[in-house]
Design a protein around this motif. Structure first.
Motif, PDB file in Angstrom:
ATOM      1  N   ARG A   1       1.254  -2.695   9.323  1.00 43.51           N
ATOM      2  CA  ARG A   1       1.512  -1.182   8.806  1.00 43.51           C
ATOM      3  C   ARG A   1       1.849  -1.752   7.356  1.00 43.51           C
ATOM      4  O   ARG A   1       1.888  -0.468   6.626  1.00 43.51           O
ATOM      5  N   ARG A   2       2.866  -2.769   6.989  1.00 38.88           N
ATOM      6  CA  ARG A   2       3.342  -2.587   6.489  1.00 38.88           C
ATOM      7  C   ARG A   2       3.306  -2.445   5.513  1.00 38.88           C
ATOM      8  O   ARG A   2       2.450  -4.657   4.907  1.00 38.88           O
TER       9      ARG A   2
ATOM     10  N   LYS B   1       2.807  -2.987  -3.786  1.00 41.22           N
ATOM     11  CA  LYS B   1       1.335  -2.855  -3.318  1.00 41.22           C
ATOM     12  C   LYS B   1       2.092  -0.779  -2.907  1.00 41.22           C
ATOM     13  O   LYS B   1       1.516  -0.363  -3.439  1.00 41.22           O
ATOM     14  N   ARG B   2       3.083  -1.181  -2.747  1.00 47.06           N
ATOM     15  CA  ARG B   2       3.928   0.320  -2.217  1.00 47.06           C
ATOM     16  C   ARG B   2       4.532   1.084  -3.385  1.00 47.06           C
ATOM     17  O   ARG B   2       3.467   2.143  -3.185  1.00 47.06           O
TER      18      ARG B   2
ATOM     19  N   TRP C   1       0.650   5.695  -7.915  1.00 47.71           N
ATOM     20  CA  TRP C   1      -1.125   6.301  -8.195  1.00 47.71           C
ATOM     21  C   TRP C   1      -0.311   7.773  -7.077  1.00 47.71           C
ATOM     22  O   TRP C   1      -1.499   9.000  -7.609  1.00 47.71           O
ATOM     23  N   VAL C   2      -0.364   8.101  -6.866  1.00 49.26           N
ATOM     24  CA  VAL C   2       0.823   9.912  -6.309  1.00 49.26           C
ATOM     25  C   VAL C   2       0.930  10.168  -7.302  1.00 49.26           C
ATOM     26  O   VAL C   2       0.741  11.633  -7.234  1.00 49.26           O
TER      27      VAL C   2
END
Lengths: 300, 273
Positions: B11-12, B17-18, B24-25
């Motif tokens: 999950r993390r 990467k985050r 991207w958002v």
């Protein structure tokens, strides 16, 4: 002890004293920084003023050209009392060069212009004449090739030598040096001292506040040791530095000449509180955002 | 059922990467916004309102040059007056004579607190209030004095700060060479002070350029129109914004090269600091 006669002074006739200081007192607020200083400097004499930080050495020097207004007593320069409100201080100052610890070169002017601006304003010399004088003095300090540089492009040692050339360009009778090598990297000190040594050998009257004991011993005709705002001891360097008579002088010299030395019978120096007090008063007097109070009066 | 450790790993996301996903958002939001705007906007209508061809030609030919000249003239005159007056006020603020300090302080606080438009109106009405009084250079003189007097109040504080930023050792060095106080101020302190305050003074100049658009309030004849008044009149007559857009672009034509030139100048004099 404060008016201790020095061997050099008795050897020169009292008539040719360039600077005569009598009962000079200076207070910053409630702190008395100089207490009844009396001494005289003769034509051609080189006097080194030594002493711990906060002994009032710099203030004494600054009282001579009135960068500090004395609280009491008189300072005669070439027989003119600079503490007299009627005295034309600008004229007296123009015959008295001063070299500062922080160089204080005019940062917006080139080396050459630093050396000409005051000549043009004060001596009313035209540009080419002023430049000629400036160049010969820059040559003297070994910086003729940097005439077009700006101060920020020079090393500290070079800046200080320019500052000396700038003062010399006014053709002074007397030079005041306020810890001229204290802000320099150790390897740059030598060049500045060499220039000063040469100046002394040419017969310039010099008052040098310094921590360079070797220089004082070699060049000075007389050494004045100050502590706590008084002259503790003065005389030939061989005597004051080589064979100090006073306990405070010995303690100071031990500390300076051998920093690792620990004085067994002096855990706390009796004068330390007073020195800290004087230093603080001196700094706060000079550190205020405006020009110091006595300079402000003459400003506009 | 996976073990907690394995679940954590799945999950993390790693911080890098985050961060990438967040980027991207952000791009996605931007793209969506542009697409929505373009699809909603009535482009031909926008073009007709803001960039109508015939009106562009009209605006350019009916006296834009004159208006541009007037704006520059109003601003430049006011700036020069403000600079001179501001320097005098700054020196007064630092004077050892108490009353000079008080006068300067009162002046600065007074004119900083007033809207420039009120000062302009007052100057426009002065000849009416004092019959026989005539401000030299006519309308130009009126705008120059009003805007210059206001600008001086702002500039005085800037210049004072610049003077105080010049190290005290500079004055001491000058005085120790025998230079009188006035010469030390003129030759040593002020040149360094102005170097220090060049960026904020540029700002002030740009503000004066824009404030010159208030000149219309004193009633201008068509030859003394500034850019804003000129553009506004044409826009009103035609019920179209094109002339205003052109006028707006002209302001940028003044201010952008100015900013650029000062930046160049600063880089050049940096070696002397």
């Amino acid at each position: 002890m404060t008016t201790h006669p020095s061997p050099t002074r008795t050897s020169s006739p009292p008539g040719d004293a360039v600077v005569e200081i009598t009962d000079l007192r200076k207070s910053f607020g409630s702190v008395e920084v100089l207490t009844n200083i009396t001494t005289a400097i003769s034509q051609g004499e080189v006097v080194c003023v030594i002493g711990p930080s906060g002994s009032g050495k710099s203030t004494l020097l600054r009282c001579i050209n009135l960068l500090e207004q004395p609280t009491g007593g008189t300072v005669l320069v070439d027989g003119i009392d600079v503490t007299d409100p009627d005295c034309d201080i600008d004229r007296v100052r123009s015959r008295m060069g001063m070299v500062f610890q922080q160089f204080n070169l005019f940062s917006h002017l080139t080396v050459l212009d630093n050396c000409t601006v005051a000549q043009q304003v004060v001596h009313r010399r035209d540009k080419s004449q002023a430049e000629q004088v400036a160049r010969s003095n820059l040559e003297k300090v070994g910086l003729a090739d940097r005439a077009d540089a700006f101060p920020a492009q020079l090393s500290g040692g070079q800046q200080q030598r320019v500052a000396i050339a700038r003062a010399l360009s006014m053709e002074p009778d007397l030079m005041l040096f306020d810890e001229p090598t204290s802000a320099l990297d150790p390897e740059l000190v030598g060049d500045v001292l060499a220039v000063m040594r040469r100046l002394a050998s040419e017969g310039m009257t010099m008052i040098v506040v310094t921590h360079e004991m070797a220089f004082a011993r070699e060049v000075a005709d007389r050494v004045i040791f100050m502590d706590g705002g008084v002259i503790v001891e003065e005389g030939h360097p061989d005597r004051v530095i080589g064979d100090p008579q006073h306990h405070r002088t010995r303690t100071f010299l031990k500390r300076v000449l051998d920093p690792t030395h620990v004085d067994p019978d002096a855990d706390v120096e009796p004068g330390d509180d007073r020195r800290a007090q004087i230093k603080e008063a001196e700094l706060s007097a000079r550190g205020e955002p405006r020009v110091s109070s006595d300079m402000r009066d003459q400003r506009f | 059922m996976t073990s907690p450790a394995a679940a954590g790993r799945v999950r993390r996301l790693s911080p890098r990467k985050r961060a990438q996903r967040v980027r991207w958002v952000q791009y996605a939001v931007l793209v969506v916004a542009v697409v929505v705007l373009v699809s909603v906007a009535d482009l031909p209508q926008i073009q007709k309102v803001f960039f109508r061809g015939d009106l562009i030609v009209d605006t350019l030919t009916q006296g834009l040059g004159r208006a541009l000249f007037n704006t520059v003239a109003y601003a430049l005159g006011a700036f020069v007056l403000g600079l001179v007056l501001g320097t005098i006020l700054a020196l007064m603020r630092l004077s050892s004579v108490g009353p000079y300090r008080w006068i300067a302080t009162v002046y600065i606080e007074f004119f900083r607190g007033l809207p420039a438009i009120i000062v302009l109106l007052a100057f426009g009405l002065l000849p009416l209030a004092f019959p026989g009084l005539e401000i030299p250079f006519g309308i130009y003189g009126t705008v120059w004095s009003a805007l210059g007097i206001v600008a001086a109040a702002y500039m005085a504080e800037t210049i004072r700060a610049g003077i105080q930023a010049v190290p005290k050792g500079q004055v001491e060095a000058a005085r120790s060479l025998g230079m009188p106080a006035g010469a030390a101020t003129r030759k040593i302190v002020l040149p360094q002070a102005f170097r220090i305050v060049t960026p904020p003074l540029t700002n002030e100049l740009i503000l004066v350029v824009k404030d010159s658009s208030l000149a219309y309030i004193i009633g201008l004849s068509s030859t003394s129109f500034d850019l804003t008044k000129y553009g506004r009149d044409l826009a009103n007559t035609n019920a179209n914004l094109t002339p205003l857009v052109i006028a707006g672009l002209c302001y940028l034509l003044i201010t952008l090269p100015l900013t650029f030139a000062v930046r160049r100048m600063e880089a050049k004099t940096a070696r002397a600091r």
